[in-house]
Design a protein around this motif. Structure first.
Motif, mmCIF file in Angstrom:
data_model
loop_
_atom_site.group_PDB
_atom_site.id
_atom_site.type_symbol
_atom_site.label_atom_id
_atom_site.label_comp_id
_atom_site.label_asym_id
_atom_site.label_seq_id
_atom_site.Cartn_x
_atom_site.Cartn_y
_atom_site.Cartn_z
ATOM 1 N N LYS A 92 0.805 -1.337 0.114
ATOM 2 C CA LYS A 92 0.023 0.103 -0.076
ATOM 3 C C LYS A 92 1.049 1.401 0.067
ATOM 4 O O LYS A 92 1.820 1.475 1.052
ATOM 5 N N ARG A 128 -10.684 10.648 1.347
ATOM 6 C CA ARG A 128 -10.823 11.425 2.692
ATOM 7 C C ARG A 128 -12.190 12.319 2.957
ATOM 8 O O ARG A 128 -12.906 12.323 4.016
ATOM 9 N N LYS A 167 -2.100 -1.625 -4.013
ATOM 10 C CA LYS A 167 -2.950 -0.414 -3.858
ATOM 11 C C LYS A 167 -2.207 0.820 -3.938
ATOM 12 O O LYS A 167 -1.242 0.959 -3.026
HETATM 13 C C1 PBG Z 1 -7.388 3.358 5.078
HETATM 14 C C2 PBG Z 1 -7.900 3.497 3.799
HETATM 15 C C3 PBG Z 1 -7.616 4.335 2.722
HETATM 16 C C4 PBG Z 1 -8.220 3.908 1.435
HETATM 17 C C5 PBG Z 1 -9.011 2.647 1.779
HETATM 18 N N1 PBG Z 1 -8.318 2.423 3.230
HETATM 19 C C6 PBG Z 1 -7.214 5.778 2.779
HETATM 20 C C7 PBG Z 1 -5.474 6.259 3.134
HETATM 21 O O1 PBG Z 1 -4.903 4.953 3.447
HETATM 22 O O2 PBG Z 1 -5.256 7.104 2.984
HETATM 23 C C8 PBG Z 1 -8.392 4.430 0.204
HETATM 24 C C9 PBG Z 1 -9.191 4.128 -0.707
HETATM 25 C C10 PBG Z 1 -9.489 4.866 -1.686
HETATM 26 O O3 PBG Z 1 -8.917 5.988 -1.761
HETATM 27 O O4 PBG Z 1 -10.463 4.558 -2.585
HETATM 28 N N2 PBG Z 1 -8.293 3.083 6.077
#
Ligand code: PBG
Length: 340
Positions: A199, A209, A251
């Protein structure tokens, strides 16, 4: 080549829609698409997410309807995120059995639990007032091991609510082993774990957000991987498999297809990818301006992600694309030649 004309003609395999369909190496099936969903505590109606046109924060009623729609179109799973009304430093709502995410898990199991897999996001950022994925130490840094204790409780709360696949997106070291241990000790050895292993700290999370009403203080660069580093992604994948991950994920998707392909080469567990909020927003915004064709661009992106090595894909397009695929299949079975 002899003379002036080619003897090798790759265009033969592209000549007709039927030939292209027959030779296609990569197909998308509704069952390998997972729909991420946002459920907002206390909402009486669904609320549009302006940076993700077509995606909403659900009320419990609209959530039920959307779940049934997803099941009707045959998507493989839903991945649930909670949007709580109140947040605090510890993210208390995450472990409260009556917290919005745990309530949503129960509803999803009840509505569509026989038709698809109910997945839950395991991370604290939706629940903390500072917006970080973990709890903070006195100096303001994200405290890895204190966070693991919260994740252990969260995993058990989600399994107790009925989650079948707990999806760990927080990027704390040792999080898979911690959750696995907690689940097994609590009698939930049957609950599977998806690791957001590779990630990356990404600008493309922007719309998320808004989706979870998070007001992040600072950034996530001390726990999410830097975009420059492919090897760290692979290392996280291998560690998570060792710690007991049932599925590993890369991701975002589109900017990290090389990491996805390398992961697919080495992983012995399924490899998934997440086409994230910013990827959805880019395609949708360009399409709204008339600059690209939404469905065609979405499909091309998904085929690319699958071709790179994803076995399944989390995507906000899941239901739309499943519907389109089902319509095409329906056209074929009804004898039309219009299908492609
Ligand atoms: C963290 C989380 C995020 C996303 C999924 N789980 C945000 C981040 O890590 O800042 C992002 C998913 C998306 O942007 O579609 N709980």
């Amino acid at each position: 080549m002899t003379g002036r004309f080619p003897q090798v003609r790759p265009r033969r395999l592209r000549a007709t829609p039927a030939m292209r369909r027959l030779v296609a190496e990569t197909r998308i099936h509704p069952a390998e698409l997972v729909l991420p969903m946002f459920i907002r505590e206390g909402a009486t109606d669904a609320v549009d997410i302006s940076s993700m046109p077509g995606v909403q924060q659900h009320s419990l009623d609209s959530f039920r309807r959307a779940l049934n729609e997803a099941a009707e179109q045959g998507v493989g799973g839903v991945n649930l995120f909670g949007v709580p009304t109140s947040k605090d430093a510890e993210g208390s709502g995450a472990t409260d059995p009556d917290g919005i995410l745990n309530v949503a898990i129960r509803i999803a199991k009840e509505e569509v639990g026989d038709a698809l897999v109910v997945q839950s996001d395991l991370c604290l950022d939706e629940f903390t007032d500072h917006g970080h994925c973990g709890v903070l130490a006195a100096d303001g840094s994200v405290d890895n091991d204190a966070t693991l204790l919260r994740y252990r409780d969260m995993a058990v709360a989600q399994a107790e609510a009925g989650a079948e696949l707990v999806c760990m997106s927080g990027m704390m070291d040792g999080q898979i082993a911690a959750a696995r241990g907690a689940l097994d000790t609590a009698g939930h050895s049957g609950t599977a774990l998806l690791a957001y292993s590779a990630k990356y700290a990404s600008a493309f999370y922007g719309p998320f957000r808004e989706a979870v009403a998070s007001t992040l203080v600072g950034d996530r660069r001390t726990y999410q991987i830097d975009a420059a580093d492919g090897r760290q992604g692979l290392r996280e994948v291998l560690l998570d498999i060792e710690e007991g991950a049932d599925i590993v994920m890369v991701k975002p998707a589109m900017s990290y297809l090389d990491v996805l392909a390398r992961t697919a080469d080495v992983s012995e567990v399924p490899v998934w990818a997440y086409q994230i909020s910013g990827e959805y927003a880019m395609i949708t915004a360009a399409a709204q301006n008339g600059w690209i064709d939404r469905d065609a661009a979405a499909m091309e992106a998904l085929v690319g992600i699958k071709r790179a090595g994803a076995d399944a894909i989390l995507t906000y397009f899941a239901v739309d694309i499943a519907r389109k695929l089902n319509q095409e299949a329906g056209l074929r079975t009804s004898g039309s030649t219009a299908a492609v």
